[in-house]
Design an enzyme around this catalytic site. Structure first.
Site, mmCIF file in Angstrom:
data_model
loop_
_atom_site.group_PDB
_atom_site.id
_atom_site.type_symbol
_atom_site.label_atom_id
_atom_site.label_comp_id
_atom_site.label_asym_id
_atom_site.label_seq_id
_atom_site.Cartn_x
_atom_site.Cartn_y
_atom_site.Cartn_z
ATOM 1 N N HIS A 152 0.849 -1.205 0.000
ATOM 2 C CA HIS A 152 0.000 0.000 0.000
ATOM 3 C C HIS A 152 0.877 1.245 0.000
ATOM 4 O O HIS A 152 1.821 1.336 0.776
ATOM 5 C CB HIS A 152 -0.900 0.029 1.238
ATOM 6 C CG HIS A 152 -2.045 -0.938 1.183
ATOM 7 N ND1 HIS A 152 -3.233 -0.725 1.818
ATOM 8 C CD2 HIS A 152 -2.178 -2.131 0.538
ATOM 9 C CE1 HIS A 152 -4.050 -1.741 1.577
ATOM 10 N NE2 HIS A 152 -3.430 -2.609 0.813
ATOM 11 N N TYR A 184 -9.087 5.204 7.894
ATOM 12 C CA TYR A 184 -9.214 5.519 9.316
ATOM 13 C C TYR A 184 -10.272 6.611 9.424
ATOM 14 O O TYR A 184 -10.067 7.715 8.912
ATOM 15 C CB TYR A 184 -7.891 6.042 9.880
ATOM 16 C CG TYR A 184 -6.803 4.992 10.012
ATOM 17 C CD1 TYR A 184 -6.005 4.629 8.937
ATOM 18 C CD2 TYR A 184 -6.565 4.375 11.243
ATOM 19 C CE1 TYR A 184 -5.003 3.672 9.074
ATOM 20 C CE2 TYR A 184 -5.559 3.424 11.394
ATOM 21 C CZ TYR A 184 -4.788 3.072 10.307
ATOM 22 O OH TYR A 184 -3.794 2.131 10.444
ATOM 23 N N PRO A 192 -3.802 -0.198 18.879
ATOM 24 C CA PRO A 192 -3.573 -0.611 17.490
ATOM 25 C C PRO A 192 -3.710 0.510 16.448
ATOM 26 O O PRO A 192 -3.402 0.293 15.279
ATOM 27 C CB PRO A 192 -4.644 -1.686 17.264
ATOM 28 C CG PRO A 192 -5.710 -1.399 18.265
ATOM 29 C CD PRO A 192 -5.024 -0.798 19.450
ATOM 30 N N LYS A 235 1.572 -0.249 15.120
ATOM 31 C CA LYS A 235 2.999 -0.324 15.447
ATOM 32 C C LYS A 235 3.437 -1.579 16.204
ATOM 33 O O LYS A 235 4.633 -1.867 16.280
ATOM 34 C CB LYS A 235 3.394 0.893 16.310
ATOM 35 C CG LYS A 235 3.426 2.183 15.558
ATOM 36 C CD LYS A 235 4.673 2.287 14.709
ATOM 37 C CE LYS A 235 4.530 3.298 13.610
ATOM 38 N NZ LYS A 235 4.465 2.769 12.275
ATOM 39 N N TYR A 271 3.977 6.661 10.287
ATOM 40 C CA TYR A 271 3.198 5.486 9.890
ATOM 41 C C TYR A 271 4.079 4.431 9.208
ATOM 42 O O TYR A 271 3.976 3.242 9.507
ATOM 43 C CB TYR A 271 2.038 5.909 8.985
ATOM 44 C CG TYR A 271 0.976 4.841 8.872
ATOM 45 C CD1 TYR A 271 -0.014 4.714 9.837
ATOM 46 C CD2 TYR A 271 0.980 3.937 7.815
ATOM 47 C CE1 TYR A 271 -0.977 3.707 9.761
ATOM 48 C CE2 TYR A 271 0.026 2.933 7.717
ATOM 49 C CZ TYR A 271 -0.951 2.828 8.692
ATOM 50 O OH TYR A 271 -1.889 1.843 8.617
HETATM 51 C C1 PHB Z 1 -5.392 -4.691 10.865
HETATM 52 O O1 PHB Z 1 -5.545 -4.925 9.659
HETATM 53 O O2 PHB Z 1 -5.583 -5.568 11.721
HETATM 54 C C2 PHB Z 1 -5.001 -3.341 11.311
HETATM 55 C C3 PHB Z 1 -4.685 -2.390 10.367
HETATM 56 C C4 PHB Z 1 -4.327 -1.117 10.787
HETATM 57 C C5 PHB Z 1 -4.315 -0.801 12.117
HETATM 58 C C6 PHB Z 1 -4.629 -1.755 13.065
HETATM 59 C C7 PHB Z 1 -4.989 -3.039 12.662
HETATM 60 O O3 PHB Z 1 -3.990 0.448 12.514
#
Ligand code: PHB
Ligand code: APR
Length: 389
Positions: free
Chosen positions: A72, A201, A293, A297, A385
């Site tokens: 990505h 997000y 999460p 990280k 990120y």
């Molecule tokens: C996930 O795909 O489990 C995932 C992706 C991004 C995040 C947290 C979890 O910030």
């Protein structure tokens, strides 16, 4: 039994450390309380930073990640009825790969077993001894037999609930830092095609939501929930209604539905336990620190810890110097605190806090507006990120 490095826990931290040590000609034994099938199927995180991708590739365990993972180049921030793309690659020259943690585990287990690595599953009663001497040891039960493993070093990679952190000597002198968030994430796995090419997000008055993916046919979605709620309270219809409400904006984008085949609720905390070394015992990964999460990280921090440990152990066995090992805790904590800061920032920025005043909610929106309208701020988010520091 005797080895050079006893590793407790076969998560990403323990397995990668064992793999890196093997490549450096250092022997290790990994002790894991669960079965191989269990560690290879537990659903956890899924985002690999560029540095994590690089180390898996450089050490010969990145092939499936490259062919089956999804590269990505950006993420989207959604708020106030609009989506805004953060172009990670244009801003930092780096990217991320979405590849589930349990697939990383499978690749590492396969590599260790192919190299005749010693990996003991389903051990119980693990206890640490003599960690302040130069001959520490670990006792445990395996296949009904009482075993003792002597080593030069013990590395605790046994996660937040493991036995290594409580076994650190000088408990009264240790300093732990913690923040528990008043919300959790409700996570689902869904059989469907991806709804979006990139992770979304989303900040919404009803609470945060995240669109992630696992493969072209399996999607991972999350939404902020009460951490004491139960999955039984959420019918599929109720889940979809909540996700549609939080994710669909004015731009006509639609979330694809599918069969939900797994539901779970995860609590959210920030936690750091210091120092990460006491004598011949070192902590790495979730055993020493937890991030919420939101910044993706956790896995990446585990990887950067064991990279430092592998370097320190290499220096010890090649040159007899403990300089890097003794600097491990301070060096690792620098990166850990920065990732803690980023994860806390992302969490604060995107979640609905029940006790936030109307003024504080406006500040949160204004901060998001600032990020998407300033190249400098967007670059800072992107650097954090992808882990470009
Ligand atoms: C996930 O795909 O489990 C995932 C992706 C991004 C995040 C947290 C979890 O910030
Ligand atoms: N004895 C042996 N093994 C143990 C014990 C014990 N007493 N306690 C725990 N374990 C094992 C667990 O079963 C697990 O397989 O240690 C392993 C720890 O692995 P993780 O929890 O995955 O921790 P880590 O390797 O540090 O990886 C961190 O995991 O939680 C995610 O988001 C986090 O992605 C991050 C990653």
């Amino acid at each position: 039994m005797r080895t050079q490095v006893a590793i407790i826990g076969a998560g990403p931290a323990g397995l990668l450390l064992s793999h890196l040590l093997h490549l450096q000609g250092i022997e290790s034994v990994v002790l894991e309380s669960r079965s191989r099938a269990e560690i290879e199927s537990t659903i956890r995180a899924g985002v690999l930073e560029q540095g994590t991708m690089d180390i898996l590739t450089e050490t010969g365990v990145g092939e499936r990640m490259r062919s089956e993972g999804a590269l990505h180049h950006g993420i989207e921030l959604a708020f106030d009825g609009a989506r805004h793309r953060i172009d990670l690659t244009e801003l930092t020259g780096k990217a991320i790969t979405v590849y589930p943690q349990h697939e990383v585990i499978k690749d590492l287990v396969a590599a260790r077993l192919a190299a005749q690595g010693e990996l003991l599953f389903e051990v119980s009663g693990v206890a640490l001894h003599g960690v302040e001497t130069s001959q520490p040891s670990v006792t445990f039960l395996h296949g009904g037999a009482e075993c003792k493993l002597e080593a030069d070093f013990i590395i605790g990679c046994d996660g937040y609930h493991g036995v290594s952190r409580p076994a650190m000597p000088g408990q009264g002198l240790r300093k732990d830092f913690q923040r528990i968030y008043p919300f959790g994430w409700f996570g689902i796995l869904v059989e469907s095609a991806p709804s979006s090419d990139e992770l979304i997000y989303a900040r919404h008055d009803r609470g945060f939501a995240l669109v992630s993916t696992r493969s072209p046919t399996v999607q991972r979605l999350y939404f902020q929930c009460d951490p004491s709620d139960h999955t039984d309270n959420w019918s599929d219809d109720r889940i979809w209604a909540e996700l549609h409400a939080r994710l669909e904006n004015r731009d006509g984008w639609k979330l694809k539905e599918g069969r939900i085949f797994q539901k779970n609720i995860i609590g959210m905390r920030s936690f750091v336990s210091t120092p990460m070394q006491a004598g011949r015992l070192f902590l790495a990964g979730d055993a020493a620190h937890i991030v919420p999460p939101t910044g993706a990280k956790g896995l990446n921090l585990a990887v950067s810890d064991v990279r430092l440990l592998a370097r320190g152990l290499d220096q010890f066995y090649r040159q007899g110097s403990e300089e890097h090992l003794n600097g491990y805790s301070d060096e690792a904590l620098k990166r850990i605190w920065r990732a803690e800061y980023f994860s806390w920032t992302m969490t604060r920025l995107l979640h609905t806090f029940a006790d936030a005043t109307p003024f504080e909610r406006e500040m949160q929106r204004a901060e998001l507006e600032n990020i998407v309208s300033s190249r400098a701020l967007a670059t800072s988010l992107a650097e954090n990120y992808v882990g470009a520091f």
